[in-house]
Write an enzyme that holds these catalytic residues in place. Structure first.
Site, PDB file in Angstrom:
ATOM      1  N   CYS A  81      -7.682  21.941  46.623  1.00 17.15           N
ATOM      2  CA  CYS A  81      -8.521  22.503  48.121  1.00 17.15           C
ATOM      3  C   CYS A  81      -8.729  23.425  46.844  1.00 17.15           C
ATOM      4  CB  CYS A  81      -7.645  22.337  48.604  1.00 17.15           C
ATOM      5  SG  CYS A  81      -5.824  23.205  48.410  1.00 17.15           S
ATOM      6  N   GLN A  82      -8.332  24.991  47.765  1.00 15.88           N
ATOM      7  CA  GLN A  82      -8.947  26.165  47.572  1.00 15.88           C
ATOM      8  C   GLN A  82      -7.142  26.722  46.206  1.00 15.88           C
ATOM      9  OE1 GLN A  82     -11.868  27.637  47.201  1.00 15.88           O
ATOM     10  NE2 GLN A  82     -11.322  29.962  45.755  1.00 15.88           N
TER      11      GLN A  82
END
Length: 114
Positions: A81-82
């Site tokens: 994810c980020q």
């Protein structure tokens, strides 16, 4: 243990989930024949992603589970994810769904510089 290390340590994870640093992650996905999934939103994915990744948004609830139900549970899944927070949550959900080997990118896409 300091308060910061207590607050920011990785939560204990099931044995089926491994967190890899970016070098080990890059080596693991380098042959391109892996289940590589970006669990960020469509907008985040569109702004840049790891080559070969599919986008399955963690926040999409039933659509998230439906999309993962089409993947092979016995084959390793590589998530990111980020920052690593959502992908750890996603990894836990995948284990609950029966996936046997889940890998997560430590620090998320923000650490990816390839």
């Amino acid at each position: 243990m300091s308060i910061l290390s207590f607050l920011f340590k990785e939560q204990s994870l099931p044995d089926t989930i491994k967190i890899l640093d970016r070098e080990d992650y890059k080596k693991a996905i380098s042959n391109g024949k892996v289940q590589l999934v970006d669990v960020r939103t469509r907008a985040e994915f569109s702004s840049g992603h790891i080559k070969g990744a599919s986008n399955i948004d963690f926040f999409q609830g039933l659509a998230f589970e439906s999309a993962f139900s089409k993947l092979k549970k016995e084959k390793p899944v590589y998530l990111y994810c980020q920052s690593g927070n959502r992908s750890q949550k996603a990894a836990r959900r995948l284990v609950e769904m029966g996936f046997v080997e889940v890998y997560d990118l430590r620090g998320g896409y923000r650490t990816w510089s390839y």
